[in-house]
Design an enzyme around this catalytic site. Sequence first.
Site, PDB file in Angstrom:
ATOM      1  N   ILE A  13       0.659  -0.976   0.175  1.00 51.92           N
ATOM      2  CA  ILE A  13       0.022  -0.134  -0.203  1.00 51.92           C
ATOM      3  C   ILE A  13       1.143   1.203  -0.299  1.00 51.92           C
ATOM      4  CG2 ILE A  13      -1.851   1.354   1.092  1.00 51.92           C
ATOM      5  CD1 ILE A  13      -2.478  -1.368  -0.022  1.00 51.92           C
ATOM      6  N   ARG A  85      -3.964  -8.499   6.761  1.00 51.07           N
ATOM      7  CA  ARG A  85      -4.163  -9.508   7.414  1.00 51.07           C
ATOM      8  C   ARG A  85      -3.720 -11.081   5.821  1.00 51.07           C
ATOM      9  NH1 ARG A  85     -10.448  -9.080   5.848  1.00 51.07           N
ATOM     10  NH2 ARG A  85      -9.794  -7.473   4.176  1.00 51.07           N
ATOM     11  N   ARG A  91     -10.162  -7.721  10.392  1.00 50.11           N
ATOM     12  CA  ARG A  91      -8.859  -7.348  10.645  1.00 50.11           C
ATOM     13  C   ARG A  91      -8.701  -6.740  11.842  1.00 50.11           C
ATOM     14  NH1 ARG A  91     -12.735  -4.878   6.168  1.00 50.11           N
ATOM     15  NH2 ARG A  91     -12.008  -4.559   4.229  1.00 50.11           N
ATOM     16  N   ASN A 123      -5.003  -1.342   9.691  1.00 50.57           N
ATOM     17  CA  ASN A 123      -6.148  -1.859  10.115  1.00 50.57           C
ATOM     18  C   ASN A 123      -5.659  -2.361  11.689  1.00 50.57           C
ATOM     19  OD1 ASN A 123      -7.911  -1.999   8.083  1.00 50.57           O
ATOM     20  ND2 ASN A 123      -6.737  -3.321   6.890  1.00 50.57           N
ATOM     21  N   HIS A 178     -14.976  -0.297   9.327  1.00 49.88           N
ATOM     22  CA  HIS A 178     -14.648  -0.837   8.006  1.00 49.88           C
ATOM     23  C   HIS A 178     -14.134  -2.043   8.500  1.00 49.88           C
ATOM     24  CE1 HIS A 178     -12.039  -1.286   4.798  1.00 49.88           C
ATOM     25  NE2 HIS A 178     -11.188  -1.220   5.427  1.00 49.88           N
TER      26      HIS A 178
END
Length: 316
Positions: A13, A85, A91, A123, A178
């Site tokens: 990310i 994950r 999460r 997360n 989320h």
Amino acid sequence: MVKVSIFGSTGTIGKNVAFTLAREDTVDEIVMVARPQSLDKAKGETYDMYDALSSRNIDCKLTPTCDFNDIKGSDVVLITAGIHRSPGMSRLDLAVPNAKIVDYYSRQIAEYAPDSIILVATNPVDVMTTVALKASGFNKMKVIGVGNHLDSLRLKNYFSRMVNINGSEVHTRVVGEHGENMVPLLSSTTIGGIPLKYFVEYVDMDVISLLQQLRNAGKTIISKKGATEYGPAFAISNIISTIITDTHKVLTVSCYLDGEVEGVEGVSLGVPAVTSKNGIAVIVPIHMSDYEKKSFIKAAETIRETTKHVNETLNI
């Protein structure tokens, strides 16, 4: 000069956010913070990005580093570092190990970039937003979690594809956690300006199936390719761009609540908020159906319990 720093910059990310931001050519410098053992990888990423950016004559400076001094003067500091994950994990399974990481980096941000805005992507993001807030000591309006922004974009995309209509005609939002307890605001969703409850009378639309697809989106991608990548990176970059350009867009991000929405307090959840160069300008009131309200409060209780467990475990 606009400066953005990224913790976790060599991760899937982090590096994608860096490249996406650099391509938009709205940031003067991106600091890619890495652990000492990952510094060479960070350097390699910057060399590769420079090669790509040269084709568009983009002069964004990319700074690979493991020295916290280099984040000084940052407008936004993104925390995306953490354990990711694996298939079968939720999460919330990541809460304790990732809280240690977020707590540590938030304290460094408070010391080296005290005037910055912290954006949390690690997360479980709602829990980590509160961890970052407490560890940094920042005003709550300057600590933002990515929240349900990606979920909202996904839902918009699903509706768009299901009825074969341009995405700009779909106005919808997801709030709450989320994660499993996300709350799609179907009561206020419109397509082409028509409320969803009227639109479905004329169109064959399996809304229940669509919502299940939304809740499982991350798991589905992870099971097939090992990690989510482009969606989160573009969603995060979108939030950062909205902040640094001071465009005052309403995004569904994770904010620490003090009763602004349904009286919920002492927990971070995804809610509509006006984002600006100063962080959260205002948390936008929401009109929810009775079912949506109950679901939102359930999400708050779930995140509150996990946040409490993290705080007690780590004594933070």
